[in-house]
Write a protein that holds these residues in place. Structure first.
Motif, PDB file in Angstrom:
ATOM      1  N   SER A  18       0.819  -1.212   0.000  1.00  0.00           N
ATOM      2  CA  SER A  18       0.000   0.000   0.000  1.00  0.00           C
ATOM      3  C   SER A  18       0.848   1.255   0.000  1.00  0.00           C
ATOM      4  O   SER A  18       0.532   2.239  -0.671  1.00  0.00           O
ATOM      5  CB  SER A  18      -0.911   0.031   1.234  1.00  0.00           C
ATOM      6  OG  SER A  18      -1.628  -1.147   1.330  1.00  0.00           O
ATOM      7  N   ALA A  19       1.944   1.204   0.752  1.00  0.00           N
ATOM      8  CA  ALA A  19       2.806   2.381   0.808  1.00  0.00           C
ATOM      9  C   ALA A  19       3.312   2.734  -0.589  1.00  0.00           C
ATOM     10  O   ALA A  19       3.299   3.894  -1.005  1.00  0.00           O
ATOM     11  CB  ALA A  19       3.982   2.118   1.744  1.00  0.00           C
ATOM     12  N   LEU A  20       3.719   1.709  -1.315  1.00  0.00           N
ATOM     13  CA  LEU A  20       4.248   1.967  -2.651  1.00  0.00           C
ATOM     14  C   LEU A  20       3.157   2.474  -3.594  1.00  0.00           C
ATOM     15  O   LEU A  20       3.387   3.385  -4.392  1.00  0.00           O
ATOM     16  CB  LEU A  20       4.878   0.698  -3.216  1.00  0.00           C
ATOM     17  CG  LEU A  20       6.273   0.405  -2.658  1.00  0.00           C
ATOM     18  CD1 LEU A  20       6.781  -0.922  -3.178  1.00  0.00           C
ATOM     19  CD2 LEU A  20       7.221   1.519  -3.039  1.00  0.00           C
ATOM     20  N   VAL A  21       1.973   1.875  -3.485  1.00  0.00           N
ATOM     21  CA  VAL A  21       0.888   2.330  -4.356  1.00  0.00           C
ATOM     22  C   VAL A  21       0.520   3.774  -4.038  1.00  0.00           C
ATOM     23  O   VAL A  21       0.232   4.579  -4.920  1.00  0.00           O
ATOM     24  CB  VAL A  21      -0.332   1.397  -4.237  1.00  0.00           C
ATOM     25  CG1 VAL A  21      -1.507   1.962  -5.017  1.00  0.00           C
ATOM     26  CG2 VAL A  21       0.006   0.021  -4.777  1.00  0.00           C
ATOM     27  N   GLU A  22       0.601   4.121  -2.765  1.00  0.00           N
ATOM     28  CA  GLU A  22       0.318   5.511  -2.397  1.00  0.00           C
ATOM     29  C   GLU A  22       1.344   6.467  -2.973  1.00  0.00           C
ATOM     30  O   GLU A  22       1.020   7.560  -3.445  1.00  0.00           O
ATOM     31  CB  GLU A  22       0.275   5.654  -0.875  1.00  0.00           C
ATOM     32  CG  GLU A  22      -1.151   5.652  -0.352  1.00  0.00           C
ATOM     33  CD  GLU A  22      -1.173   5.563   1.150  1.00  0.00           C
ATOM     34  OE1 GLU A  22      -0.371   6.268   1.797  1.00  0.00           O
ATOM     35  OE2 GLU A  22      -1.977   4.761   1.672  1.00  0.00           O
TER      36      GLU A  22
END
Lengths: 558, 255
Positions: free
Chosen positions: A193-197
């Motif tokens: 999720s961090a990367l997608v954010e």
């Protein structure tokens, strides 16, 4: 950026006609080189050069303070910046050249008839009208740099800290996603999720740049057309104060010829000499810039032929799979393999992508050009433009997320790769179709309508028929871009080394070989990578040449 | 040739011109008299425009354009002179109005003056006023000379182009079908302007419109298939032509 502009000016205005075709092809080719090739070339040629020669030299000259401090290792922000500059240069210059050559010949001739040298004619008659196009080109180039992933990932050093000097390694959003997303899937939802954010942040950033670019171009255009921005500088009275003086001079047979004009004419020969030297100077500068732009291409080609030439001529290169990695030593002979599966993989992926993107893209293009004069049209147009600017790594992320969510068995598969590539190709195809249809003169359409053709047949037969070559060109260019695409495939295909098993299984592709095998450190893999590079370059060259010939054969409307 | 004057402003001898490998002008001999209007007529593709473009050395700037033969301006060979200097003395206006679209009316006219090296505000102002008045455009644009040139009508733009050419102070003015993109009223205005200009300038006009040639020209040259067929006073060419070909053309039998 100034270099790119100079190249464009040189190619379209100042260069001798005979040299133009060749040089233009070269610059176009430069624009078509996949970014992974640039990155690969940068690691092998540019990084050592920076590490051993350029950076110590700069440090020596500046005393290694401030932005020049730290260990000069080559894999750093400065090198990445230079690679980006090299990469966006041809893009900017190719698009600006389009804008320059769109200005009619008559404009130039009008300026020359006033006694302008070729450079002065360019400055006076050409640069102004072409300005919005040039601006668009520059922003397009910047947009490309912003989202560029692969080349940067390879050279930037990937250090997760705020860089303190030009020589320290850094990281960009896109390079982080490229290097970490696949493992993040395995690690767990939080990392993922961090990367997608982060991707979302980058997406918003690119959209912002694109919107600003559109607005700027729009403002320049409306300023030209409406003239709302013109400032009044010369009042009627201020000009009229010369009327009496002029009226009294009418006796002269050549009309009014006040003293100052005669003086100017007398000084003219000397001025002409000086202006001619200005012309030569500028032509020289532009020529230098062009040479500068070609140096990387020459270097890339030389290295590719030098290191990959042997691989390409070997028939097994096209039929065999990659060998197990090894380095030749005293007792070891390495197996030499090929990239057959990857070639097949690239073809499958392109076929898939084309099957999805071509019909949809062309239909949207037709819609925009023929029926798009309503409220929906400009909106679709705008979205398409913004899509063109979205970094491919984000498209890859997007497709990956969608597949993970709805069809997670095939998240790393040929199907996902094909979908990612088609999303990449789509805006390009839409744009070129639309542009091509818009250049079909209204008169042609109307004469067909006047013959009693119904509207849809006019569109299909006449307009599409006339614009066919340009549409084919657009499709080819889109395919070329997709064929060299690495970032999106890295995330979606799984980078498979063996023969493709099926649409829902992982699959290999040529650019991925370059990315993964090129820097593996194993001699036989690297040879394969260079071979793949050469092959890709060859394909790009063929596509670039054939599109140019195709367009050249098409009847011009001038 | 018999009725042509012996020595003119521009005298052309043995002029050949090519586009790439295709020869478009063959051995043209023509003396264009000083002052007055010389019209060049002939069917499409006969080399009229090319001939005009040779006169200010623009043809050689065209890709593939090549010229041989002699063109003398006031007795001096133009190919021995700097082409920029030649173009300052021989101005040109094109078929379609071609104002610089990003410049104002004022700056369009001032462009040529600036190229001459004139920088002072007073001198530029005077030059612009003078040229606009000569081109008969002043009355129509005087309220706002800083408006964009592209906002003018087609006829006004064409007169602006003439003003722009006049500002440089040429002796010869070449007009390449200046009215073919204009409506009849604008055409009348331009023709009226040509009438006034011929007092002070040598005007050479290429035209498709035979009636226009009879209205504005003192001399007329008839070109056919890249060759000069006949040259003489307009009266002679249209009413007592020496060549059958000329007679057929001016009476509308072909072309």
């Amino acid at each position: 950026m100034p270099v790119a502009l100079a190249v464009a000016v040189f190619l379209s205005e100042l260069a001798p006609t005979r040299a133009r075709f060749g040089l233009t092809t070269v610059v176009d080719l430069l624009a078509a080189i996949p970014s992974v090739v640039y990155g690969f070339w940068a690691v092998l040629i540019l990084v050592p050069l920076m590490a051993h020669t350029v950076e110590p030299g700069i440090q020596h000259a500046t005393g290694a303070v401030g932005p020049f401090s730290g260990h000069a290792g080559g894999l750093d922000v400065l090198t990445a910046g230079i690679v980006l500059a090299v990469m966006i240069l041809p893009t900017i210059s190719a698009v600006s050249r389009e804008a320059l050559s769109a200005v009619s010949r008559q404009q130039r001739e009008a300026a020359m008839s006033l006694g302008a040298t070729r450079w002065e004619a360019t400055r006076l008659a050409v640069l102004g009208p072409a300005m919005s196009g040039i601006l668009g080109a520059i922003l397009l180039g910047l947009g490309r740099a912003l989202g560029e992933t692969i080349a940067v990932t390879l050279v930037v050093g990937n250090n997760n800290q705020v860089p303190t000097s030009l020589f320290s390694p850094g990281q960009t959003i896109s390079s982080l996603i490229a290097s970490d997303l696949n493992s993040a899937v395995a690690q767990g939802p939080l990392e993922f999720s961090a990367l997608v954010e982060l991707g979302l942040v980058l997406l918003l950033l690119t959209i912002a740049v694109n919107v600003v670019a559109r607005l700027m171009i729009w403002r320049i255009r409306s300023g030209e057309a409406g003239g709302a921005r013109h400032r009044r500088k010369h009042s009627r009275a201020s000009l009229l104060r010369f009327a009496p003086a002029l009226d009294s001079g009418v006796a002269n047979p050549r009309g009014v010829e006040p003293e100052w004009r005669r003086a100017a004419l007398a000084r003219l020969p000397e001025r002409i000499r000086r202006r001619h030297s200005v012309f030569l100077l500028i032509a020289g500068l532009c020529f230098l810039a062009t040479v500068l732009a070609i140096v990387p291409l020459a270097s890339i080609l030389y290295t590719a032929v030098d290191l990959g030439g042997g691989a390409v001529v070997r028939p097994t290169f096209y039929t065999e799979t990659q060998p197990s990695a090894c380095n030749p030593g005293a007792l070891v002979t390495c197996p030499i393999g090929g990239v057959g599966p990857q070639i097949e993989g690239t073809l499958i992926l392109l076929g898939l992508a084309a099957a999805i993107a071509l019909p949809v893209g062309i239909l949207i293009g037709i819609y925009l050009a023929e029926y798009g004069r309503n409220r929906l049209g400009p909106g679709v147009s705008f979205v398409t433009d913004v899509m063109t600017g979205i970094p491919s790594i984000l498209l890859g992320t997007f497709v990956l997320v969608v597949f993970l969510r709805y069809y997670s068995d095939a998240a790393s598969s040929a199907l996902a790769g094909g979908v990612a590539l088609s999303v990449l190709m789509l805006p390009l195809i839409v744009r070129t179709t639309e542009e091509a249809l818009k250049t079909v003169p209204v008169a042609v359409r109307e004469s067909a309508l006047a013959l009693g053709f119904p509207r849809h047949r006019v569109t299909l037969r006449v307009a599409v028929g006339t614009a066919r070559n340009a549409i084919v060109t657009g499709a080819l260019l889109a395919a070329a871009r997709a064929g060299g695409e690495t970032a999106a495939l890295l995330l979606t295909t799984g980078g498979f080394q063996y023969w493709p098993l099926g649409l829902t299984h992982p699959i290999g592709a040529l650019p991925l070989v370059i990315f993964e095998a090129g820097l593996s450190g194993y001699a036989n893999w690297e040879t394969d990578a260079w071979g793949a590079t050469l092959l890709l370059l060859g394909i790009m060259l063929i596509i670039s040449l054939s599109t140019r010939l195709l367009l050249r054969r098409a009847p011009s409307n001038e | 040739m018999s009725s042509g004057p012996s020595v003119g402003k521009l005298s052309v001898h043995g002029l050949d011109a090519w586009y790439g490998k295709r020869q478009v002008l063959y051995d043209i001999d023509l003396d264009i008299p000083d002052k007055g209007v010389t019209a060049i007529i002939g069917p499409s593709g006969c080399g009229k425009s090319t001939f005009l473009r040779c006169l200010n050395r623009l043809h050689e700037e065209t890709p593939g354009g090549r010229v041989a033969g002699s063109i003398q301006l006031d007795g001096e060979e133009i190919r021995d002179q700097n082409e920029v200097l030649v173009r300052c003395r021989v101005g040109m206006v094109f078929q379609r109005p071609s104002p610089f679209p990003n410049l104002s009316i004022y700056e369009n006219v001032a462009a040529g003056l600036r190229l001459l090296g004139i920088r002072k505000r007073d001198e530029l102002d005077a030059g612009v006023l003078d040229s606009l008045r000569k081109a008969g455009l002043w009355e129509e644009v005087k309220d706002d000379v800083d408006a964009p040139a592209t906002g003018l009508s087609g006829g006004q733009q064409q007169r602006l182009c003439i003003a722009r050419a006049l500002a440089v102070g040429p002796e010869v003015l070449l007009l390449d079908e200046p009215c073919s993109a204009l409506d009849p009223i604008a055409t009348t205005k331009v023709e009226h302007l040509i009438h006034e200009l011929k007092e002070n300038y040598t005007v050479v006009i290429v035209t498709h419109n035979l009636a226009q040639a009879t209205r504005v020209a003192d001399h007329t040259a008839f070109f056919y298939l890249g060759k000069l067929v006949e040259f003489g006073t307009t009266e002679t060419i249209f009413h007592h032509p020496a060549e059958k070909l000329t007679e057929n053309y001016v009476t509308g039998l072909f072309g």
